[in-house]
Design a protein around this motif. Structure first.
Motif, mmCIF file in Angstrom:
data_model
loop_
_atom_site.group_PDB
_atom_site.id
_atom_site.type_symbol
_atom_site.label_atom_id
_atom_site.label_comp_id
_atom_site.label_asym_id
_atom_site.label_seq_id
_atom_site.Cartn_x
_atom_site.Cartn_y
_atom_site.Cartn_z
ATOM 1 N N TYR A 77 0.845 -1.195 0.000
ATOM 2 C CA TYR A 77 0.000 0.000 0.000
ATOM 3 C C TYR A 77 0.881 1.246 0.000
ATOM 4 N N ASP A 78 0.292 2.347 -0.447
ATOM 5 C CA ASP A 78 1.008 3.610 -0.340
ATOM 6 C C ASP A 78 1.234 3.985 1.124
ATOM 7 N N ASN A 85 -4.278 3.222 -0.124
ATOM 8 C CA ASN A 85 -3.620 3.693 -1.329
ATOM 9 C C ASN A 85 -4.087 5.101 -1.646
#
Length: 207
Positions: A77-78, A85
């Motif tokens: 994930y970011d 995200n």
């Protein structure tokens, strides 16, 4: 008497009153029931409410609820900690479903009874362990006896002026130890050194 400034201010407020904005604050249109539209304060844009019962949501979409705790923890994930995200759609009550929200165990995922059962196991084990130590007297004794000071806890030597304030200065007192062991007599060398000091300084020190 109305001044020109007051008239000018009332004239400038007319567009806002027509748009449903009173005093610079956005308000709902009056009607028989909840309004389905509101007017934005600065642009006077009409916003269609998706939920008239909650005008504070505006036209923000009602995205489905998704618990962050149920997302794949091994995915990339970011924001790895929050499992999010960039540009992920968020529910209006996202703070109730993110990683900092209460565990799903408390939200009925596994049931409240399961929560209380394991809580009982945890605290019951702790109190049972502490109770066993207390009941069987398993706590170790002190490795040394508490120190005691003679002469009423050295109250006078520590600054007491009379019996009324002696309790403010005295330290640990063990009268039974004094009765059994007595008090050591004054050291002869200390007395001799004191007498020699007073004799050598008799002009300056009063005995």
């Amino acid at each position: 008497m109305l001044s020109r400034v007051g008239l000018r201010g009332m004239k400038q407020m007319l567009p806002y009153k027509r748009a449903g904005v009173i005093g610079g604050v956005m308000t709902r249109q009056l009607g028989s029931g909840p309004s389905s539209t509101i007017t934005e304060q600065h642009t006077l844009r009409t916003i269609k409410l998706l939920d008239p019962e909650h005008p504070e949501y505006g036209d923000y979409p009602d995205y489905p609820v998704q618990y962050s705790e149920l997302k794949d923890p091994y995915a990339k994930y970011d924001d790895q900690q929050m499992r999010r995200n960039f540009n992920d759609p968020l529910n209006m009550d996202h703070d109730l479903y993110d990683m900092w929200s209460p565990d799903l165990l408390l939200q009925g995922h596994l049931g409240v009874s399961t929560f209380w059962k394991y809580s009982f196991y945890l605290f019951g084990s702790f109190f049972a362990f502490a109770g066993g130590i207390y009941y069987f007297d398993l706590s170790p004794a002190k490795p040394a006896a508490p120190r005691s000071y003679p002469y009423d806890g050295m109250a006078k030597q520590l600054g007491a002026t009379d019996d009324e304030n002696a309790h403010l200065f005295r330290t640990n007192v063990d009268k039974s130890a004094e009765e059994q062991c007595g008090v050591l007599p004054p050291d002869a060398d200390i007395q001799a050194n004191k007498a020699a000091y007073l004799e050598a300084n008799k002009d300056f020190v009063k005995a």
